[in-house]
Design a protein around this motif. Sequence first.
Motif, short mmCIF file in Angstrom:
data_model
loop_
_atom_site.label_atom_id
_atom_site.label_comp_id
_atom_site.label_asym_id
_atom_site.label_seq_id
_atom_site.Cartn_x
_atom_site.Cartn_y
_atom_site.Cartn_z
N ASP A 1 0.80 -1.03 0.01
CA ASP A 1 0.06 0.16 0.28
C ASP A 1 0.75 0.59 0.23
O ASP A 1 1.34 1.81 0.90
CB ASP A 1 -0.67 0.27 1.09
N ALA A 2 0.55 2.04 -0.50
CA ALA A 2 1.69 3.40 -0.62
C ALA A 2 1.67 4.52 0.62
O ALA A 2 2.72 4.99 0.75
CB ALA A 2 0.77 4.18 -1.97
N LYS A 3 0.10 3.96 1.64
CA LYS A 3 0.35 4.70 2.72
C LYS A 3 1.02 4.04 3.68
O LYS A 3 0.95 4.63 4.77
CB LYS A 3 -0.91 4.76 3.19
N VAL A 4 1.77 2.98 3.44
CA VAL A 4 2.12 2.32 4.26
C VAL A 4 3.73 1.44 4.04
O VAL A 4 3.75 1.40 2.94
CB VAL A 4 1.64 0.16 4.39
N PRO A 5 4.38 2.19 5.32
CA PRO A 5 5.83 1.87 4.40
C PRO A 5 6.92 0.52 4.17
O PRO A 5 5.54 -0.24 4.74
CB PRO A 5 6.53 2.21 6.46
N SER A 6 7.72 0.23 3.18
CA SER A 6 7.64 -1.22 2.87
C SER A 6 8.90 -1.28 3.06
O SER A 6 10.09 -0.95 2.79
CB SER A 6 6.44 -1.35 1.15
N VAL A 7 8.75 -3.00 3.08
CA VAL A 7 11.11 -3.69 2.60
C VAL A 7 10.84 -3.92 1.78
O VAL A 7 10.07 -4.79 1.31
CB VAL A 7 10.91 -4.42 3.82
N ARG A 8 11.39 -3.60 0.60
CA ARG A 8 12.09 -4.71 -0.89
C ARG A 8 13.04 -5.30 -0.51
O ARG A 8 14.51 -4.87 -0.33
CB ARG A 8 11.49 -3.03 -1.82
#
Length: 164
Positions: free
Chosen positions: A68-75
């Motif tokens: 989700d664009a509103k949630v931080p992410s680990v790629r």
Amino acid sequence: MVRTLLTAILGLALLTGVTGCGFRLQGSYQIPASLKQLSVDSADEYSELTRLVKDRLRLSGVNVVASDAKVPSVRLLRDTLERTTLSLYPTGHVAEYELIYHVDFAVVFPGEEAKPFSVEIRRDYLDDPRTALAKSREMELLLKEMRQQATDNLIQTLSSLGER
């Protein structure tokens, strides 16, 4: 009575000293509140590394959600295993390898650029051609351990990012 009081004071002083210096048990990381809800993106959603990262995040109290664009992410960008020769037998066969497991990942906060990180784990591996079956099993276990250590390093990196 005095001995009990002295023991209690000494124990309290020791406890204060250990916690004051920032000591933590291995594997007990404080994930910042800004990363308590996180998505994990990977090219291979069913890889061993992706599964390990999601499991370790959940154990650290992180709610792993869909992208989700509103949630931080680990790629998880890539993970590679390299093998270099360290030594040879007099016959010319390889006696010892160095295994290098490398993981590139990025942390992306909403509205910000990705912050790239990498983890590299190195292990020596003795190879004996007479015990090929046992050595293949040992290699599998070593790779599993290296993935777990890389995952722990990734979680440790997340815990050091601090509040946003």
